[in-house]
Design a protein around this motif. Structure first.
Motif, PDB file in Angstrom:
ATOM      1  N   LEU A   1       5.244   3.362   4.990  1.00 45.14           N
ATOM      2  CA  LEU A   1       4.944   2.667   3.732  1.00 45.14           C
ATOM      3  C   LEU A   1       4.977   1.152   3.907  1.00 45.14           C
ATOM      4  O   LEU A   1       4.529   0.410   3.047  1.00 45.14           O
ATOM      5  N   ALA A   2       5.527   0.702   5.074  1.00 44.08           N
ATOM      6  CA  ALA A   2       5.485  -0.732   5.381  1.00 44.08           C
ATOM      7  C   ALA A   2       4.221  -1.087   6.171  1.00 44.08           C
ATOM      8  O   ALA A   2       4.048  -2.228   6.593  1.00 44.08           O
ATOM      9  N   GLY A   3       3.360  -0.094   6.388  1.00 45.33           N
ATOM     10  CA  GLY A   3       2.068  -0.362   7.015  1.00 45.33           C
ATOM     11  C   GLY A   3       2.065  -0.262   8.529  1.00 45.33           C
ATOM     12  O   GLY A   3       1.039  -0.529   9.169  1.00 45.33           O
ATOM     13  N   GLU A   4       3.195   0.147   9.122  1.00 44.53           N
ATOM     14  CA  GLU A   4       3.230   0.226  10.594  1.00 44.53           C
ATOM     15  C   GLU A   4       2.606   1.531  11.073  1.00 44.53           C
ATOM     16  O   GLU A   4       2.896   2.595  10.524  1.00 44.53           O
TER      17      GLU A   4
ATOM     18  N   GLN B   1      -2.216   0.560  20.044  1.00 46.76           N
ATOM     19  CA  GLN B   1      -0.910  -0.015  19.713  1.00 46.76           C
ATOM     20  C   GLN B   1      -1.034  -1.285  18.876  1.00 46.76           C
ATOM     21  O   GLN B   1      -1.909  -2.119  19.112  1.00 46.76           O
ATOM     22  N   GLY B   2      -0.159  -1.373  17.899  1.00 47.55           N
ATOM     23  CA  GLY B   2      -0.146  -2.562  17.040  1.00 47.55           C
ATOM     24  C   GLY B   2      -1.224  -2.563  15.973  1.00 47.55           C
ATOM     25  O   GLY B   2      -1.355  -3.547  15.237  1.00 47.55           O
ATOM     26  N   ARG B   3      -1.987  -1.477  15.873  1.00 37.39           N
ATOM     27  CA  ARG B   3      -3.036  -1.460  14.842  1.00 37.39           C
ATOM     28  C   ARG B   3      -2.415  -1.021  13.506  1.00 37.39           C
ATOM     29  O   ARG B   3      -2.703   0.042  12.964  1.00 37.39           O
ATOM     30  N   ASN B   4      -1.546  -1.914  13.003  1.00 34.75           N
ATOM     31  CA  ASN B   4      -0.913  -1.662  11.707  1.00 34.75           C
ATOM     32  C   ASN B   4      -1.905  -1.953  10.593  1.00 34.75           C
ATOM     33  O   ASN B   4      -2.932  -2.606  10.815  1.00 34.75           O
ATOM     34  N   LEU B   5      -1.587  -1.505   9.392  1.00 31.98           N
ATOM     35  CA  LEU B   5      -2.464  -1.785   8.255  1.00 31.98           C
ATOM     36  C   LEU B   5      -2.526  -3.288   8.013  1.00 31.98           C
ATOM     37  O   LEU B   5      -1.546  -4.012   8.237  1.00 31.98           O
ATOM     38  N   ARG B   6      -3.683  -3.748   7.555  1.00 26.39           N
ATOM     39  CA  ARG B   6      -3.855  -5.184   7.317  1.00 26.39           C
ATOM     40  C   ARG B   6      -3.197  -5.550   5.985  1.00 26.39           C
ATOM     41  O   ARG B   6      -3.637  -5.098   4.919  1.00 26.39           O
ATOM     42  N   ALA B   7      -2.099  -6.316   6.073  1.00 21.01           N
ATOM     43  CA  ALA B   7      -1.343  -6.676   4.867  1.00 21.01           C
ATOM     44  C   ALA B   7      -2.049  -7.795   4.110  1.00 21.01           C
ATOM     45  O   ALA B   7      -2.626  -8.698   4.713  1.00 21.01           O
TER      46      ALA B   7
END
Ligand code: FES
Ligand SMILES: [Fe+2]
Length: 365
Positions: free
Chosen positions: A120-123, A138-144
């Motif tokens: 839920l923090a986008g990770e 890797q590191g393709r988290n959601l764009r905040a």
């Protein structure tokens, strides 16, 4: 609107005889023209596009409970179990699929296509068969996206206080902490976004456009307005102008630059936002907010919704904006505005100031 401002403006309305568009700080209200290209030219719209990154109301805080996901347009709002609110571009970082299509409660965000899973923090937490990406995943988290909560509203774009200036007191006076969304609509309109702003900046059209819907509640061409930085505070006279309660005597409205209008009806609030997609296409959003303590009065609110959203905002105000765009297609060169439409001049003046203060942009064709 702060009660002291509403009372002062209503007093001005009562003092006016005949058509009123009293203007605080400006002298006479001469007529003026606006070139039609501002509503049609793609290059002009590109200059305006950064306006939509200014803080704007997305919804009220009460609409997103802990653990809830709320997709609105292209944005996904998520509140985690600790109450922290975040906003993300609603798009999977694998191949771009919309991540969440409907409001829901969730412990994690799972893409419906291949199952990439985000916290839920986008990770990015889990990728099925991750080894086939060779580490590229890797590191393709959601764009905040920047988001803030202020005065009971959720603001996309971040903390709105520097932008609101003096209008902050009027927003606080809405007591949005105690409001809930009764219903919301989002419609795609074939018109320039500025028409959907200007539609709520004059009382001149009430007698004709709203003849069969709400004109029975209002006086003809009687409103007063004043500038608050780039924003506008206004009241429009109701037939019951002699009532001591300012919200029964008149309908207060707040224009929050660049594209949000807040209308204070006698017992509920409308938040209207125009979001330009291109020069001739706009998403038009309407949030109907009612007191949480009266949320159960659905029969009553549904009648209000049918009248205000269905008959007035959609079938009259937004409809006529599309008719204006059609009219421009006929080769119209300028639009003429009179003294009862003076607030539109303020809006364009604020746009001009904003253009001057922002980075140089391509010259419109
Ligand atoms: S597009 Fe989301 S997991 Fe493939
Ligand atoms: Fe209207």
């Amino acid at each position: 609107m702060q009660r002291s401002h509403a009372l002062r403006l209503v007093d001005q309305l009562r003092a006016a005889s005949g058509p009123a568009c009293t203007v605080t700080g400006d002298a006479a209200s001469p007529s003026f023209e606006i070139p039609a290209e501002r509503y049609r030219a793609a290059a002009w719209f590109e200059r305006e596009r950064p306006l939509f990154e200014l803080p704007r109301i997305a919804t009220v805080s009460s609409a997103i409970a802990r653990g809830a996901c709320l997709p609105l347009g292209t944005v996904l709002f998520v509140r985690d179990g600790d109450g922290v609110l975040r906003a993300f571009a609603n798009s999977c970082r694998h191949r771009g699929t919309r991540l969440v299509a409907e409001p829901c409660a969730a412990k994690a965000l799972v893409c419906p296509y291949h199952g990439w899973t985000y916290s839920l923090a986008g990770e990015l937490m889990h990728v099925p068969h991750a080894e086939v990406f060779g580490g590229a995943e890797q590191g393709r988290n959601l764009r905040a996206l920047p988001v803030a909560e202020h005065a009971g509203f959720v603001w996309l774009g971040g903390d709105p206080r520097p932008h609101l200036g003096e209008l902050a007191g009027d927003l606080a006076a809405l007591d949005a902490e105690d409001l809930v969304v009764y219903r919301a609509s989002r419609t795609a309109r074939r018109c320039n976004w500025k028409f959907l702003v200007e539609a709520f900046l004059d009382g001149y059209h009430l007698r004709t456009l709203h003849r069969d819907s709400i004109y029975r509640f209002f006086r003809d061409a009687a409103s007063v307005a004043e500038r608050v930085g780039p924003h506008i505070r206004a009241v429009t006279a109701r037939r019951a102008l002699d009532q001591p309660d300012p919200r029964l005597a008149a309908t207060p409205s707040l224009f929050v630059f660049p594209a949000t209008t807040i209308v204070e009806h006698p017992d509920f609030i409308s938040v209207l936002t125009a979001h330009g997609r291109d020069a001739e296409h706009t998403d038009f959003e309407h949030l109907m907010l009612v007191p949480a303590s009266r949320a159960g009065e659905t029969e009553h609110w549904q009648k209000s919704w049918d009248l205000i959203d269905g008959a007035v905002f959609q079938a009259e105000d937004a409809w006529v904006c599309e008719e204006m765009q059609h009219g421009l297609d006929a080769g119209t060169e300028t639009l003429l505005f009179g003294g009862l439409e003076h607030a539109v001049a303020w809006f364009h003046d604020a746009l001009g100031s904003w253009r001057q203060s922002s980075a140089p942009m391509p010259k419109p064709q």
